[in-house]
Design a protein around this motif. Sequence first.
Motif, PDB file in Angstrom:
ATOM      1  N   GLN A  34       0.530   6.445  12.367  1.00 60.73           N
ATOM      2  CA  GLN A  34      -0.336   4.949  12.590  1.00 60.73           C
ATOM      3  C   GLN A  34      -1.735   5.144  12.623  1.00 60.73           C
ATOM      4  OE1 GLN A  34       1.366   2.068  12.320  1.00 60.73           O
ATOM      5  NE2 GLN A  34      -0.436   0.835  12.436  1.00 60.73           N
ATOM      6  N   ALA A  35      -2.216   5.850  13.400  1.00 59.45           N
ATOM      7  CA  ALA A  35      -3.643   6.279  13.711  1.00 59.45           C
ATOM      8  C   ALA A  35      -4.347   6.776  12.607  1.00 59.45           C
ATOM      9  CB  ALA A  35      -4.022   7.201  14.544  1.00 59.45           C
ATOM     10  N   LEU A  36      -3.539   7.690  11.706  1.00 58.80           N
ATOM     11  CA  LEU A  36      -3.897   8.178  10.648  1.00 58.80           C
ATOM     12  C   LEU A  36      -4.167   7.069   9.334  1.00 58.80           C
ATOM     13  CD1 LEU A  36      -5.123  10.440   8.407  1.00 58.80           C
ATOM     14  CD2 LEU A  36      -2.665  10.576   7.884  1.00 58.80           C
ATOM     15  N   LEU A  37      -3.019   6.242   9.197  1.00 60.84           N
ATOM     16  CA  LEU A  37      -3.175   5.279   8.066  1.00 60.84           C
ATOM     17  C   LEU A  37      -4.191   4.011   8.694  1.00 60.84           C
ATOM     18  CD1 LEU A  37       0.628   5.129   7.384  1.00 60.84           C
ATOM     19  CD2 LEU A  37      -1.152   6.285   6.200  1.00 60.84           C
ATOM     20  N   ASP A  38      -4.296   3.996   9.858  1.00 66.66           N
ATOM     21  CA  ASP A  38      -5.605   3.012  10.052  1.00 66.66           C
ATOM     22  C   ASP A  38      -6.791   3.480   9.639  1.00 66.66           C
ATOM     23  OD1 ASP A  38      -3.668   1.385  11.596  1.00 66.66           O
ATOM     24  OD2 ASP A  38      -3.971   2.033  13.485  1.00 66.66           O
ATOM     25  N   ASP A  39      -7.048   4.720   9.831  1.00 59.30           N
ATOM     26  CA  ASP A  39      -8.254   5.094   9.302  1.00 59.30           C
ATOM     27  C   ASP A  39      -8.566   5.267   7.759  1.00 59.30           C
ATOM     28  OD1 ASP A  39      -9.169   5.632  12.062  1.00 59.30           O
ATOM     29  OD2 ASP A  39      -8.922   7.829  11.836  1.00 59.30           O
ATOM     30  N   VAL A  40      -7.331   5.499   7.419  1.00 61.58           N
ATOM     31  CA  VAL A  40      -7.316   5.510   5.567  1.00 61.58           C
ATOM     32  C   VAL A  40      -7.719   4.189   5.068  1.00 61.58           C
ATOM     33  CG1 VAL A  40      -5.850   5.860   3.708  1.00 61.58           C
ATOM     34  CG2 VAL A  40      -5.887   7.503   5.561  1.00 61.58           C
ATOM     35  N   ILE A  98      -6.357  14.433   2.634  1.00 62.39           N
ATOM     36  CA  ILE A  98      -5.777  14.733   4.035  1.00 62.39           C
ATOM     37  C   ILE A  98      -4.985  15.996   4.176  1.00 62.39           C
ATOM     38  CG2 ILE A  98      -3.823  13.826   5.535  1.00 62.39           C
ATOM     39  CD1 ILE A  98      -4.055  11.131   4.249  1.00 62.39           C
ATOM     40  N   ILE A  99      -5.528  16.888   5.073  1.00 60.72           N
ATOM     41  CA  ILE A  99      -4.849  18.308   5.430  1.00 60.72           C
ATOM     42  C   ILE A  99      -3.728  18.037   6.260  1.00 60.72           C
ATOM     43  CG2 ILE A  99      -5.308  20.418   6.507  1.00 60.72           C
ATOM     44  CD1 ILE A  99      -8.414  19.796   5.801  1.00 60.72           C
ATOM     45  N   VAL A 100      -2.721  18.744   5.621  1.00 60.91           N
ATOM     46  CA  VAL A 100      -1.291  18.582   6.443  1.00 60.91           C
ATOM     47  C   VAL A 100      -0.884  19.997   6.825  1.00 60.91           C
ATOM     48  CG1 VAL A 100      -0.518  16.476   5.368  1.00 60.91           C
ATOM     49  CG2 VAL A 100       0.072  18.595   4.281  1.00 60.91           C
ATOM     50  N   PRO A 101       0.062  20.306   7.906  1.00 62.21           N
ATOM     51  CA  PRO A 101       0.222  21.484   8.267  1.00 62.21           C
ATOM     52  C   PRO A 101       1.468  21.939   7.599  1.00 62.21           C
ATOM     53  CG  PRO A 101       1.059  19.948   9.819  1.00 62.21           C
ATOM     54  CD  PRO A 101       0.348  19.111   9.053  1.00 62.21           C
ATOM     55  N   SER A 102       2.618  21.227   7.161  1.00 56.38           N
ATOM     56  CA  SER A 102       3.751  21.680   6.506  1.00 56.38           C
ATOM     57  C   SER A 102       4.097  20.728   5.410  1.00 56.38           C
ATOM     58  CB  SER A 102       4.847  21.689   7.421  1.00 56.38           C
ATOM     59  OG  SER A 102       5.149  20.487   7.895  1.00 56.38           O
ATOM     60  N   ALA A 103       4.929  21.193   4.691  1.00 51.98           N
ATOM     61  CA  ALA A 103       5.834  20.209   3.537  1.00 51.98           C
ATOM     62  C   ALA A 103       6.434  19.216   4.085  1.00 51.98           C
ATOM     63  CB  ALA A 103       6.577  21.103   2.742  1.00 51.98           C
ATOM     64  N   ALA A 104       7.110  19.282   5.320  1.00 50.67           N
ATOM     65  CA  ALA A 104       7.638  18.157   5.664  1.00 50.67           C
ATOM     66  C   ALA A 104       6.932  16.978   6.168  1.00 50.67           C
ATOM     67  CB  ALA A 104       8.721  18.646   6.898  1.00 50.67           C
ATOM     68  N   ARG A 116       3.940  16.504   5.042  1.00 53.75           N
ATOM     69  CA  ARG A 116       3.458  16.014   3.772  1.00 53.75           C
ATOM     70  C   ARG A 116       4.177  15.037   3.290  1.00 53.75           C
ATOM     71  NH1 ARG A 116       1.158  19.115  -1.221  1.00 53.75           N
ATOM     72  NH2 ARG A 116       1.393  17.345  -2.957  1.00 53.75           N
ATOM     73  N   ARG A 117       5.719  15.298   3.004  1.00 53.93           N
ATOM     74  CA  ARG A 117       6.637  14.365   2.649  1.00 53.93           C
ATOM     75  C   ARG A 117       6.763  12.957   3.511  1.00 53.93           C
ATOM     76  NH1 ARG A 117       8.199  11.710  -1.427  1.00 53.93           N
ATOM     77  NH2 ARG A 117      10.418  11.036  -1.318  1.00 53.93           N
ATOM     78  N   ARG A 118       6.498  13.261   4.951  1.00 57.48           N
ATOM     79  CA  ARG A 118       6.863  12.093   5.838  1.00 57.48           C
ATOM     80  C   ARG A 118       5.483  11.305   5.658  1.00 57.48           C
ATOM     81  NH1 ARG A 118      10.574   9.021   7.814  1.00 57.48           N
ATOM     82  NH2 ARG A 118       8.968   7.420   8.871  1.00 57.48           N
ATOM     83  N   LEU A 119       4.265  11.907   5.465  1.00 59.13           N
ATOM     84  CA  LEU A 119       3.321  10.854   5.486  1.00 59.13           C
ATOM     85  C   LEU A 119       3.276  10.099   3.905  1.00 59.13           C
ATOM     86  CD1 LEU A 119       0.435  13.143   6.800  1.00 59.13           C
ATOM     87  CD2 LEU A 119       0.928  10.927   7.761  1.00 59.13           C
ATOM     88  N   GLU A 120       3.707  10.980   2.887  1.00 59.71           N
ATOM     89  CA  GLU A 120       4.155  10.200   1.605  1.00 59.71           C
ATOM     90  C   GLU A 120       4.715   8.932   1.961  1.00 59.71           C
ATOM     91  OE1 GLU A 120       5.347  13.134  -0.831  1.00 59.71           O
ATOM     92  OE2 GLU A 120       3.103  13.741  -1.327  1.00 59.71           O
ATOM     93  N   ILE A 139       2.369   1.777  -1.690  1.00 58.67           N
ATOM     94  CA  ILE A 139       2.368   2.858  -2.825  1.00 58.67           C
ATOM     95  C   ILE A 139       1.648   3.831  -2.197  1.00 58.67           C
ATOM     96  CG2 ILE A 139       0.205   1.978  -3.888  1.00 58.67           C
ATOM     97  CD1 ILE A 139       1.290   2.982  -6.532  1.00 58.67           C
ATOM     98  N   CYS A 140       1.769   5.099  -2.685  1.00 56.24           N
ATOM     99  CA  CYS A 140       1.104   6.331  -2.050  1.00 56.24           C
ATOM    100  C   CYS A 140       0.671   7.121  -3.440  1.00 56.24           C
ATOM    101  CB  CYS A 140       2.136   7.172  -1.327  1.00 56.24           C
ATOM    102  SG  CYS A 140       1.287   8.793  -0.857  1.00 56.24           S
ATOM    103  N   ALA A 141      -0.558   6.429  -3.682  1.00 57.37           N
ATOM    104  CA  ALA A 141      -1.262   7.217  -4.837  1.00 57.37           C
ATOM    105  C   ALA A 141      -2.560   7.397  -4.666  1.00 57.37           C
ATOM    106  CB  ALA A 141      -1.132   6.233  -6.309  1.00 57.37           C
ATOM    107  N   ASN A 142      -3.045   8.355  -5.463  1.00 56.97           N
ATOM    108  CA  ASN A 142      -4.557   8.983  -5.308  1.00 56.97           C
ATOM    109  C   ASN A 142      -4.983   9.381  -4.084  1.00 56.97           C
ATOM    110  OD1 ASN A 142      -6.902   9.470  -6.620  1.00 56.97           O
ATOM    111  ND2 ASN A 142      -7.812   7.688  -6.256  1.00 56.97           N
TER     112      ASN A 142
END
Length: 110
Positions: free
Chosen positions: A15-21, A37-43, A45-49, A58-61
């Motif tokens: 929620q905090a990250l998406l508010d900043d985005v 956005i720098i992520v620590p793992s593939a899991a 990454r997928r969850r943020l998408e 949508i999750c693009a660009n």
Amino acid sequence: MLELFYSNRHETLSQALLDDVAAFALNDGNPFASQTIIVPSAAVRRRLELDMAARFGICANVDLCYLAQWLWARIGGVLPVPEHSPFAPDRLVWRCFRLLGAMTEAAPEP
């Protein structure tokens, strides 16, 4: 500026990250600017998408990359380095495989 958010709940951090985005997209003036956005793992990454798609529709660009990839790209902007890091997992796995294969060929039979 670097801000660190600590929490043991993914929803709070997301929620905090998406508010900043969202704030960055509004203040930047360029809706087509890519977000990194720098992520620590593939899991993660997928969850943020999925979280971005749920919130924005949508999750693009968005460039979700690992820290090592991001650092290699930044170093490549200053120093001449190969396009891909020799320590990237997709390349390093084959080096390890070759070394392990050489070890089994050189090992004496029991």
